[in-house]
Structure formats: C-alpha cells, structure tokens
Design an enzyme around this catalytic site. Structure first.
Site, PDB file in Angstrom:
ATOM      1  N   ASP A  21      38.882  28.109 -32.306  1.00  0.00           N
ATOM      2  CA  ASP A  21      38.604  29.544 -32.401  1.00  0.00           C
ATOM      3  C   ASP A  21      38.420  29.914 -33.873  1.00  0.00           C
ATOM      4  OD1 ASP A  21      38.580  32.317 -32.212  1.00  0.00           O
ATOM      5  OD2 ASP A  21      40.748  32.479 -31.936  1.00  0.00           O
ATOM      6  N   ASN A  23      37.108  33.144 -34.897  1.00  0.00           N
ATOM      7  CA  ASN A  23      37.209  34.588 -35.159  1.00  0.00           C
ATOM      8  C   ASN A  23      38.565  35.164 -34.741  1.00  0.00           C
ATOM      9  OD1 ASN A  23      36.953  34.533 -32.408  1.00  0.00           O
ATOM     10  ND2 ASN A  23      35.181  35.921 -32.310  1.00  0.00           N
ATOM     11  N   ASP A  25      40.195  35.523 -31.948  1.00  0.00           N
ATOM     12  CA  ASP A  25      40.394  36.356 -30.756  1.00  0.00           C
ATOM     13  C   ASP A  25      41.129  35.588 -29.661  1.00  0.00           C
ATOM     14  OD1 ASP A  25      38.440  34.582 -29.941  1.00  0.00           O
ATOM     15  OD2 ASP A  25      37.036  36.115 -29.215  1.00  0.00           O
ATOM     16  N   ASP A  29      35.081  29.050 -29.693  1.00  0.00           N
ATOM     17  CA  ASP A  29      33.720  29.574 -29.786  1.00  0.00           C
ATOM     18  C   ASP A  29      32.737  28.524 -30.293  1.00  0.00           C
ATOM     19  OD1 ASP A  29      34.323  29.651 -32.648  1.00  0.00           O
ATOM     20  OD2 ASP A  29      35.334  31.548 -32.249  1.00  0.00           O
ATOM     21  N   ASP A  98      26.554  22.145 -19.113  1.00  0.00           N
ATOM     22  CA  ASP A  98      27.002  22.108 -17.724  1.00  0.00           C
ATOM     23  C   ASP A  98      25.952  22.826 -16.873  1.00  0.00           C
ATOM     24  OD1 ASP A  98      28.960  21.515 -15.710  1.00  0.00           O
ATOM     25  OD2 ASP A  98      30.497  21.845 -17.229  1.00  0.00           O
ATOM     26  N   ASP A 199      27.364  20.080 -11.965  1.00  0.00           N
ATOM     27  CA  ASP A 199      28.612  20.509 -11.338  1.00  0.00           C
ATOM     28  C   ASP A 199      28.502  20.617  -9.823  1.00  0.00           C
ATOM     29  OD1 ASP A 199      31.335  21.886 -11.614  1.00  0.00           O
ATOM     30  OD2 ASP A 199      30.188  23.436 -10.574  1.00  0.00           O
ATOM     31  N   GLU A 256      28.525  15.266 -10.992  1.00  0.00           N
ATOM     32  CA  GLU A 256      29.867  15.353 -10.406  1.00  0.00           C
ATOM     33  C   GLU A 256      29.675  15.113  -8.916  1.00  0.00           C
ATOM     34  OE1 GLU A 256      33.729  18.321 -10.277  1.00  0.00           O
ATOM     35  OE2 GLU A 256      31.741  19.195 -10.043  1.00  0.00           O
ATOM     36  N   HIS A 328      38.385  18.565 -17.483  1.00  0.00           N
ATOM     37  CA  HIS A 328      38.903  19.934 -17.407  1.00  0.00           C
ATOM     38  C   HIS A 328      39.449  20.291 -16.031  1.00  0.00           C
ATOM     39  CE1 HIS A 328      34.982  20.155 -15.612  1.00  0.00           C
ATOM     40  NE2 HIS A 328      35.265  21.352 -15.128  1.00  0.00           N
ATOM     41  N   ASP A 329      39.184  19.468 -15.028  1.00  0.00           N
ATOM     42  CA  ASP A 329      39.632  19.734 -13.660  1.00  0.00           C
ATOM     43  C   ASP A 329      40.830  18.886 -13.248  1.00  0.00           C
ATOM     44  OD1 ASP A 329      37.953  21.770 -12.822  1.00  0.00           O
ATOM     45  OD2 ASP A 329      36.371  20.409 -12.167  1.00  0.00           O
TER      46      ASP A 329
END
Length: 556
Positions: A21, A23, A25, A29, A98, A199, A256, A328-329
């Site tokens: 990150d 910025n 928040d 990004d 993706d 995906d 996938e 990520h899954d």
C-alpha cells in the site's frame, strides 16, 4: 513437445489488496506493485499474475467485476496500470490478468439492464428463470452456501449465481455475450499483457433445462459441482475463445480447472489444447467433503506425494501443469502440507524443493517465498472471507460448539493467505502506514522479508537458489523439459523422483519426517546440486537424510 516461450519461466501470484500500500489507505495498490518489481526480478520471477483489480464492489474481493475496462480507484488508475505493464516489459517480465467470465457483478451495466427488462436483450446475458411452485427453479447450492437462485424483487423470476448473490452467472449459450467477452480479452492483450489466469471456468457450461439433484445436506440442496460433473460441451466454448482471442497474441493462459473429465486432459493442455496450462489441484482437493469443511480429511505427507505423482504421471507426454502449494483461495501451504508442530525453516525448504522441481510451471504465491504461515485468528470477527463465514455456520448447524466450529474453519480459511505481505518488522509489517483492510499476522516481527534478505540461510534465499537452478543453462533442459519418474515410493514420508534428459539424471529427494531416514542410491558417483542443510551424511551409495532434509543430486 513443441517448446513454448513460457515453459522455462517462474510465475508469481500477487494479491494486490494485500501486497503493498503506497497511499496508506490500508489497501494495496498498483503503485505498490510497480515499487516492488525490482524485488520480484531479483527473486527470479518472470510471469506475474495479478488477482483482480478491475472495478468491483468487492463482495468477493474483486471476483465480482462491475467494469472489465476500468481499474478500481482503490487500486489505482488505468494510467498506473499502463505504467506497470511498461515497467514489467523493461525488466523482461510478463504480466497476466485474472479473467473472470463465469460471472460478473450485479452492479455491472449488463445486469442492471437485465433487471429492468428480464425478458429483453440483456436478460439473455444471464440465466433468468421462472420459479417452480413458489420455489427456486432447482435445488442447487452455491459455493458460498444457500441456493444458487436469487429472486428478482417481488416477481416469480430468479437469476442464477454459482457463487455470491452479487455474482450473477453469465449466459455462455448467448453468442452475442460470448463475442463481448472475446472483445474485452483482445482489448487487454492489445494493451500489452501477456495472457490470463482463467477463473472458475468449469462453471460456464450449464445443464439445460435446469433440474433438481439428489440433496447432499440437510438443507435439501445439492452442490452445484454436481451440475459441473454432468455438463457436456464446455470445450466447444473454450476452443472458440482460444481461436477468437488468445491465438492471435500467442497469449499464455492457465486455467482454474476443477473436476475435468480425465480423458479431456489433452484437450485442455495438449499441443492443441484450449489453454497453455492448468493448475494441478489434485493435492488441494484431497480429503474434501460435500458436507463441508468440518468433515474434511487432513492430508498426510504420503497423501501429498501420491497426489503429486498421480498428476505428474497423468500429464507426462500430454502437456504442462502449473504447480502450486498455495494461492489466494487456500490456506498457507506450509501450514497445510507440513504436519502440525513440524513447521520450521528446514521443513519449509523441503516442501519448496519437492514441489518446485516437478515437471510443469512453478507458481509462487506472495509471501510463500519467505515461508508465511497460517494466521492465529482469535475470533470469528477477525474473518473477512465469505466462504469461511459460511462454513462456520455449516459447522454450527451440525452441532459443533462455537469454539469447535471456529477452530475447524480457521485451518482452511482463505484469509490465511490474504493477510498483508510481511515486508519488515515495522508498522503493519511494512505493508501500510494506515489501518490494513485485514489484520497483519502477528508473527511478522520474526518472519519478514527484511530479516530474511540479511540471512543467507533463510527460506527466501533458498527459493532464489531453487529458481536459479531451474533456470541454469546446465540443467534447464532436464529440470524444465526432462521426463518425470517416481522413486522410493515404498518408503513412508519420503517424496522422491527423477527428472531425466539425454545428458543427465537428477534425483530430487525429501525426507518428509522430523527423524532421520536412510536411503540407498542407485549409484555411488553423484554431484550435490542443492542441499537444504549445510551437511550431508553419506557413505558411498548410502545416504542418511536428517529430518526434513532435501537434496537435489545429479547423476551422469
């Protein structure tokens, strides 16, 4: 096998929301990815897969896309995306996006128009059906729990969503819709990306007309995977997409692909296959149950080996798989495949060795290269992942206590891999000076990249050695293109195999237990290419491998 440009590469998955990150928040990004390109280049990465950064309400963390042509402002701008593509090219790196085309977001313009006129042009972009006797059109269960059907207002019409109710499935039977998808794919390839990770693609083919299935839980519903198993004709769609969009650009595509029919492997990844590669999920799906996570069977070291070897043997002479231990899954690979209580730098390096040198394209998920582990969540309030929250309710419904249900879902939660990357021991692990969207794993002060860069014996430096060895001029022909042959399969908690070419035979061997094990080599003369320990106990053909020791040996 015809050699392709991507086969000798190493791929790396970035989950942008949790990578870097800039910025403050609390959300990673595009600028953060640009900032870390030199780090990835130094690691040895060639192909970068970005999880979705398109405009999205983030109901399913970006896999619900409201505009395929825009970058979500939370991640940055299209100008920054163009800069990322250009900066990657400068470093001879390839960016893949993706491709999420089984479904879009309910906030997408297409779906908003479909709601206004369900029987009109855009209604046919989706699966909208009349209810049946006051109920949903059929009894399929979505991947995130509950019916796949959502009623449209106070009408008797429903729309189909295999995933979240904010992710309506796109109607691939509609030619006009398919061409819109291919047009979008070509647009991104023209922009300069090198391809796509594709995906949930097995869900695009439905069994029509929709019908009921035998329920598999007390809720009277059936897993929507039952329809995936029954569906015929998906390859017609996939080959059309390849010809209409991928072929012109020599795009790299990795699918996938779950639950494909065994006889279709060549059609997916063979010389004329619809994809360049597909992920090997044989290990990932081991022990799963239709009942839910609470009923999953834990995978053992021997199960893991057998799953890997089955995939390798099945794909030998057919095509290239893409090999992973996490994404990520999934939970963190070192926490999933290494038995509880045995996780250490030594065992992490061993697991890295035996998966990385399998035939196929190795993928590294962000943080894997420093051995990031599962998170010690303390409360269900710590959890963001919709899948975990659903499975927590499933376990409660089966009579488990809150504590038991929580413990069960934490082991498999997708949030284990989605917490911020651990760059250093400073504020929020160096991810952000703001409040991270998901809590940082509290182990970051002792487990972070900054510490590992300074330690030549770290997991990070070991991954660099693995990558360098696979790419080395002397051994690339063998380790990338060579044959695969299992070895020492009669021994328990051992994972060993040969990679062979005309020039050499290389043995990859890992002791998958904490105690030493003895091995008898097939010949006395060998060269040690890599050892995850400083020492090697040997006597001629006899080797004594320490607990979780891994070796890569070269024979003439």
């Amino acid at each position: 096998m015809i050699k392709k440009w991507w086969q000798d590469k190493v791929a790396y998955q970035i989950y942008p929301k949790s990578f870097k990150d800039t910025n403050n928040d609390g959300i990673g990004d595009v600028k953060g990815i640009i900032e870390k390109l030199d780090y990835l280049k130094d690691l040895g990465v060639d192909i970068i897969w970005l999880s979705p950064i398109y405009c999205s309400p983030l109901a399913d963390q970006g896999y619900d896309i409201s505009d395929y042509y825009l970058i979500d402002p939370r991640f940055g701008t299209m100008e920054e995306m163009d800069e990322l593509i250009a900066e990657a090219k400068k470093r001879e790196m390839y960016l893949i996006m993706d491709l999420v085309v089984n479904h879009c977001s309910d906030e997408h313009e297409w779906f908003q128009k479909a709601l206004k006129d369900p029987d009109g042009e855009y209604g046919n972009y989706f699966y909208i059906r009349e209810g049946k006797d006051g109920k949903a059109p059929n009894n399929l269960r979505s991947y995130f729990g509950g019916s796949v059907w959502e009623r449209i207002g106070d009408t008797n019409k429903y729309y189909f969503h295999a995933f979240h109710k904010k992710q309506p499935d796109l109607n691939w039977e509609n030619e006009v819709l398919r061409e819109k998808i291919y047009e979008m794919i070509r647009w991104w390839l023209e922009k300069g990306i090198a391809g796509f990770r594709i995906d949930a693609i097995m869900n695009i083919k439905k069994v029509l007309p929709f019908h009921d299935y035998e329920p598999d839980r007390d809720d009277g519903l059936a897993s929507c995977e039952k329809m995936v198993d029954e569906a015929e004709g998906i390859l017609d769609f996939l080959n059309e997409m390849k010809e209409a969009a991928f072929d012109k650009y020599d795009a790299f595509t990795v699918g996938e692909v779950f639950r494909e029919k065994k006889e279709d492997l060549e059609a997916f990844i063979g010389e004329k296959g619809c994809f360049s590669s597909m992920f090997d999920f044989n290990e990932t799906v081991f022990g799963i149950s239709d009942k839910g996570w609470y009923d999953y069977q834990h995978i053992t070291p021997d199960d893991y080996r057998d799953c890997c070897f089955a995939s390798q043997l099945r794909s030998e002479g057919v095509g290239f798989l893409s090999n992973i231990i996490e994404n990520h899954d999934e939970p963190r690979g070192v926490s999933h495949y290494i038995p509880k209580g045995e996780c250490s730098d030594q065992s992490k390096k061993m697991l890295a060795t035996v998966y990385f040198m399998l035939k196929g394209l190795p993928f590294i998920y962000q943080g894997q290269e420093i051995g990031m582990e599962n998170v010690p969540f303390t409360s269900i309030e710590d959890i963001d992942d919709i899948s975990t929250l659903d499975q927590y309710q499933v376990a409660l419904s089966q009579g488990f206590s809150k504590e038991e249900a929580f413990s069960m879902v934490c082991r498999y939660s997708r949030d284990n891999a989605r917490v911020p990357f651990q760059w250093d021991g400073g504020t929020n692990a160096g991810f952000s000076q703001g409040i991270p969207w998901l809590k940082v794993n509290p182990d970051y002060r002792n487990l972070n990249l900054e510490l590992q860069i300074e330690d030549e014996d770290s997991v990070f430096h070991y991954y660099k050695k693995l990558i360098a060895l696979r790419k080395s001029r002397e051994h690339k022909e063998t380790l990338v293109f060579g044959d695969f042959e299992p070895a020492y399969t009669d021994l328990k908690r051992v994972m060993a195999y040969y990679r062979s070419s005309k020039a050499e035979k290389i043995l990859i061997i890992g002791n998958f237990k904490p105690e030493p094990q003895e091995f008898l080599l097939e010949q006395e003369e060998y060269e040690v290419l890599l050892n995850n320990k400083k020492e090697l106990s040997s006597d001629g053909r006899k080797l004594l491998l320490d607990g979780y020791q891994a070796l890569i040996l070269r024979f003439q």
